[in-house]
Design an enzyme around this catalytic site. Sequence first.
Site, PDB file in Angstrom:
ATOM      1  N   ARG A  54       0.820  -1.214   0.000  1.00  0.00           N
ATOM      2  CA  ARG A  54       0.000   0.000   0.000  1.00  0.00           C
ATOM      3  C   ARG A  54       0.858   1.270   0.000  1.00  0.00           C
ATOM      4  O   ARG A  54       0.515   2.269  -0.615  1.00  0.00           O
ATOM      5  CB  ARG A  54      -0.913  -0.027   1.234  1.00  0.00           C
ATOM      6  CG  ARG A  54      -2.029   0.975   1.280  1.00  0.00           C
ATOM      7  CD  ARG A  54      -2.992   0.674   2.437  1.00  0.00           C
ATOM      8  NE  ARG A  54      -2.303   0.394   3.694  1.00  0.00           N
ATOM      9  CZ  ARG A  54      -1.859   1.314   4.535  1.00  0.00           C
ATOM     10  NH1 ARG A  54      -2.048   2.589   4.273  1.00  0.00           N
ATOM     11  NH2 ARG A  54      -1.236   0.973   5.646  1.00  0.00           N
TER      12      ARG A  54
ATOM     13  N   CYS B  96       7.515  -0.567  24.820  1.00  0.00           N
ATOM     14  CA  CYS B  96       7.819   0.802  25.226  1.00  0.00           C
ATOM     15  C   CYS B  96       7.657   1.008  26.739  1.00  0.00           C
ATOM     16  O   CYS B  96       8.506   1.632  27.386  1.00  0.00           O
ATOM     17  CB  CYS B  96       6.926   1.781  24.469  1.00  0.00           C
ATOM     18  SG  CYS B  96       5.189   1.327  24.421  1.00  0.00           S
TER      19      CYS B  96
ATOM     20  N   LYS C 106       3.237  -7.864  29.294  1.00  0.00           N
ATOM     21  CA  LYS C 106       4.567  -7.587  28.728  1.00  0.00           C
ATOM     22  C   LYS C 106       5.472  -7.002  29.800  1.00  0.00           C
ATOM     23  O   LYS C 106       6.628  -7.400  29.947  1.00  0.00           O
ATOM     24  CB  LYS C 106       4.450  -6.603  27.554  1.00  0.00           C
ATOM     25  CG  LYS C 106       3.881  -7.215  26.283  1.00  0.00           C
ATOM     26  CD  LYS C 106       3.676  -6.147  25.209  1.00  0.00           C
ATOM     27  CE  LYS C 106       2.937  -6.741  24.018  1.00  0.00           C
ATOM     28  NZ  LYS C 106       2.556  -5.700  23.027  1.00  0.00           N
TER      29      LYS C 106
ATOM     30  N   HIS D 147       4.917   8.454  27.216  1.00  0.00           N
ATOM     31  CA  HIS D 147       4.254   7.716  28.285  1.00  0.00           C
ATOM     32  C   HIS D 147       4.715   8.227  29.652  1.00  0.00           C
ATOM     33  O   HIS D 147       5.841   8.694  29.806  1.00  0.00           O
ATOM     34  CB  HIS D 147       4.627   6.230  28.226  1.00  0.00           C
ATOM     35  CG  HIS D 147       4.037   5.480  27.075  1.00  0.00           C
ATOM     36  ND1 HIS D 147       3.113   6.004  26.208  1.00  0.00           N
ATOM     37  CD2 HIS D 147       4.253   4.198  26.645  1.00  0.00           C
ATOM     38  CE1 HIS D 147       2.786   5.088  25.312  1.00  0.00           C
ATOM     39  NE2 HIS D 147       3.472   3.990  25.548  1.00  0.00           N
TER      40      HIS D 147
END
Lengths: 375, 375
Positions: free
Chosen positions: B75, B170, B254, B283
Amino acid sequence: MAAVTHHPFLSSKLLQTTKPNPIRIGPTAVRMSLQETAPSLAVVGVTGAVGQEFLSVLSDRDFPFRSIKMLASKRSSGKRLTFQGCDYTVEELTADSFDGVDIALFSAGGSISKEFGPVAVERGTIVVDNSSAFRMEEKVPLVIPEVNPEAMDGIKLGTGKGALIANPNCSTIICLMAATPLHQRAKVQRMVVSTYQAASGAGAAAMEELELQTREVLEGKSPTCKIFKQQYAFNLFSHNAPVLSNGYNEEEMKLVKETRKIWNDKNVKVTATCIRVPVMRAHAESINLQFENPLDEDTARNILKNAPGVVVIDDRASNLFPTPLEVSNKDDVAVGRIRCDVSQEGNHGLEIFVCGDQIRKGAALNAVQIAEMLL
Amino acid sequence: MAAVTHHPFLSSKLLQTTKPNPIRIGPTAVRMSLQETAPSLAVVGVTGAVGQEFLSVLSDRDFPFRSIKMLASKRSSGKRLTFQGCDYTVEELTADSFDGVDIALFSAGGSISKEFGPVAVERGTIVVDNSSAFRMEEKVPLVIPEVNPEAMDGIKLGTGKGALIANPNCSTIICLMAATPLHQRAKVQRMVVSTYQAASGAGAAAMEELELQTREVLEGKSPTCKIFKQQYAFNLFSHNAPVLSNGYNEEEMKLVKETRKIWNDKNVKVTATCIRVPVMRAHAESINLQFENPLDEDTARNILKNAPGVVVIDDRASNLFPTPLEVSNKDDVAVGRIRCDVSQEGNHGLEIFVCGDQIRKGAALNAVQIAEMLL
């Protein structure tokens, strides 16, 4: 009904009641239809976010009264507002304001409470105070009606004797609405709380600033920082309450100390980190619980489902859990993400996530519920 | 320098590199000035938020390379972008893409990594993978260069032997950047984490949705919910990762599992609650630590001040602590609110608040740092 139009997240709609109204029928309107035995009320700080919500909650709950005084600072006096179809003029708060007032709901900040709370009590008024001024005073009950109604024993209307009753801090109320039913079953030994607090906790002006800043940032402008000293739009920061010598801010220590007082348990260990997030009017809290006795998650969920003032939203399959938006303008505190803590053994720990409307159950509703217990 | 203009919180500026550029100099441009010994690179998922940041970080850090391939899905193939003054055409990722590629930085989602990671390794490429596809595989090192560089021992460039190296999640990277130096001193026994996660973790489209929704809500319109199924503007919600049978979502597990692997400590107890907040690209995490050995807050602060990749922002008097906005587009993870936990005794607990750029240290920077260790 107060002419307060609550938009779920935007603040500018919040104070429409204070628009001048051409009809003025006197400083203290009397509801014709009410029995003479109903108490006379006063709302102190009526033009603030919580003051406005006092009116909304009184109306929603059909709280009986024979008269109601709308009190605020000199700056707001003369403003007019409509409540339950009657027009009122906001009066300046003075020592004489409390003559003949049975119950006064205060939400005008700690210094106003400190100055006028004792004055009102002296004149025979029962004060339900939303500020932190008297919360930790030993003789002042600190009450969440669903949690510790017994703390109010001995305070009665119609005796001519005034009294102070303190409304806990919003974060404490929202936390303990969920934690108490679990505590009653399994005894909380330690609680680690991280909050996600809305703009409303800093008042209507803070909600307006969040909205204004967001518009500015979206337009590529510098955000206006008046209430908070840093950008709030698309950002978050440690709660703006002063930081104490132990490194905790006052908001966090309220959670620590008020929990001990409300649970009447000097040994319960609580720690908290309070963070302001760019949400308008409902707080969220991530709560980690350590219990003396085992408590599995299904039992915990059932306890919470049956707890008064609590609603469980815990749909794992659809990933639907409490959100601040969903509880905005709602009475119930929502609990979800109920799960056995993988870092603790033997069902001695739980993780929960709680959301509650900061202005409503976190402040005005709880205060009005306290007043209802006096009826 | 990639023509990526990073606005600190708005996403619409993020993908300006993909604007058509009239000059086209071929699919794989060669930097004339570099020594022939520098590795050939490939960036997989180059049009995504992290892919774009890979380019930005490679450029900022003057990462040497003799060629670089810009790879993405069919794409996106044919899109053109400018990098360090050269024009590139994005190529469709195929098995043959890795011929002659020494190091490939992957950030195109787990399924692409699963399909093409092993293919690349077979062709002799060292893959640094930002997805979760291989993180928990025993033979795949899971690396934060400041924390466990030794996990990469044995993986070398120029041997013709490919390898997989996983970039942690992350939230894990940001958490462990702060927690590890403290762990090394006092041994963490248990860690309770609550996250405040930005839109960027769900990709550039999520950042755009947050911006769009915010505009819509401010205009009184219903918010467009495509990426997330509920309103994100002025709201927050439990992380959108699937919820597992133990009630934790994948994002939370995680943090639990990756911490154990990175610290090489199967016994460390970790629990996490992951929440998505309406912040653009960095974050925040509220972290409660329990230590085996005592650690006072001054010592902890000094350890953190000297930790690589960490900056301490801990100004109690001015109430200035880390914010997501402040760390956006920055390399360092910021730590503040460092205080002795009042719910633990004998200096065996600490509370800290950490912010880190999710796209940068939480993803692209860490991956590029891993690649640097190969040089």
